[in-house]
Design an enzyme around this catalytic site. Structure first.
Site, mmCIF file in Angstrom:
data_model
loop_
_atom_site.group_PDB
_atom_site.id
_atom_site.type_symbol
_atom_site.label_atom_id
_atom_site.label_comp_id
_atom_site.label_asym_id
_atom_site.label_seq_id
_atom_site.Cartn_x
_atom_site.Cartn_y
_atom_site.Cartn_z
ATOM 1 C CG ASP A 59 -1.956 -1.074 1.210
ATOM 2 O OD1 ASP A 59 -2.018 -1.806 0.201
ATOM 3 O OD2 ASP A 59 -2.708 -1.195 2.193
ATOM 4 C CG ASP A 89 -12.782 -1.739 -0.004
ATOM 5 O OD1 ASP A 89 -12.353 -2.890 -0.226
ATOM 6 O OD2 ASP A 89 -12.295 -0.723 -0.524
#
Length: 241
Positions: A8, A131
Site C-alpha cells: 500500500d 470494501d
C-alpha cells in the site's frame, strides 16, 4: 489458495493503515518498489499494489511508482493494481504496462456502465474491490458508507466478465484480529466470481480458515511486514488440499 502480499502506497512510501484511517498509518518501507521486491524474492505468485492517495483523491497519485513495479516484476509475478482507478485511460495504461488485474472499487457502485464496458473490453482482467463496514459498501477511500449490502452488490454483477472479487472488512483491516469469517462466508455464497479475502489475516490458522471457506486467495499486509507470519509458511498452508 493464492497468498497475495500487499504493498500500500501513501506519500510515496509503503505503509499500512488501521481500519483504512489515513491518520493511523505505519511506514514499513521508504521505497514501495523495494517492498515489492521483497515479496517477489520470497516467492509470491501475485502481489497487490494499492495507491492509497489515489483512493482518497479519486485518481492515481503514485503512477510512476506503480509503473516502476510493473516494469520490474510483471514478467515474474502477477501484479494487481488498485486505488483511484476511475477512468478507462488509467486502466488501459496499467494493463498495457503489464498489470495482470486492475481493481475497480468506488466506480462499481457509482457507475455500473463504466464497469460493464471496461470488463467487456478486458475480459478477466478487471476485478472488483468491495470494501465494507458492518456488511455495507464503503467507497472513496473508505470515507463514505452506502446503504448497499456487499452481498447484494456482488450478486448483481453475475453477468459481467470479471476476474475476481476482493472483499475487505475494514473493521479488521490492519488490526491483526483475524478475518470476519461470517461475512466472508456470506460473500463466498453470494459471489458469482472467485473470492479474495482481505483484512485481518494474521495467523496460519486464519489462512487455513480462508482456504476452508474456498476463498481463491487472501491478501496479507501487516502480518507479513510485522513478521508475525512468514510468507513461505502461509503459502504452504494456502496450497494444502
Amino acid at each position: 489458495m493464492l497468498i497475495i502480499p500487499a504493498v500500500d502506497m501513501k506519500n510515496r512510501k509503503a505503509v499500512r493503515l488501521k481500519q483504512g484511517k489515513a491518520d493511523q498509518q505505519t511506514i514499513y518501507d521508504e521505497d514501495p518498489v523495494h517492498a515489492a521486491q521483497k515479496w517477489v524474492d520470497f516467492g509470491a505468485r501475485r502481489i497487490h499494489i494499492v495507491d492509497l492517495d489515489g483512493a482518497f483523491e479519486g485518481t492515481p497519485k503514485n503512477s510512476d511508482l506503480t509503473l516502476a513495479i510493473l516494469k520490474a516484476f510483471s514478467s515474474k509475478v502477477e501484479v494487481q493494481i488498485g486505488g483511484g482507478l476511475r477512468s478507462s485511460k488509467v486502466v488501459e495504461d496499467f494493463l498495457s504496462a503489464g498489470a495482470a488485474r486492475c481493481v475497480i472499487g468506488t466506480k462499481v457502485l457509482d457507475d455500473r456502465d463504466f464497469l460493464k464496458n471496461i470488463a467487456s473490453r478486458f475480459p478477466g482482467k478487471i476485478s472488483v474491490g468491495l470494501d465494507a463496514k458492518d456488511g455495507k459498501i464503503v467507497t472513496k477511500g473508505w470515507v463514505e458508507t452506502s446503504a448497499t449490502l456487499a452481498t447484494d452488490l456482488v450478486a448483481s454483477l453475475y453477468d459481467l466478465r470479471l476476474g475476481e472479487v476482493i472483499y475487505t472488512d475494514i473493521d479488521r483491516d490492519g488490526m491483526l484480529q483475524g478475518p470476519n469469517l461470517k461475512r466472508l462466508k456470506e460473500m463466498r455464497d453470494a459471489s458469482p466470481f472467485p473470492l479474495i479475502a482481505s483484512g485481518g489475516v494474521t495467523t496460519l490458522e486464519h489462512v487455513k480458515a480462508c482456504r476452508e471457506l474456498n476463498c481463491f486467495g487472501a491478501i496479507i499486509g501487516t502480518a507479513f511486514y510485522d513478521g508475525r507470519m512468514e510468507i513461505g509458511a502461509a503459502m504452504k498452508v494456502g496450497e494444502d488440499k
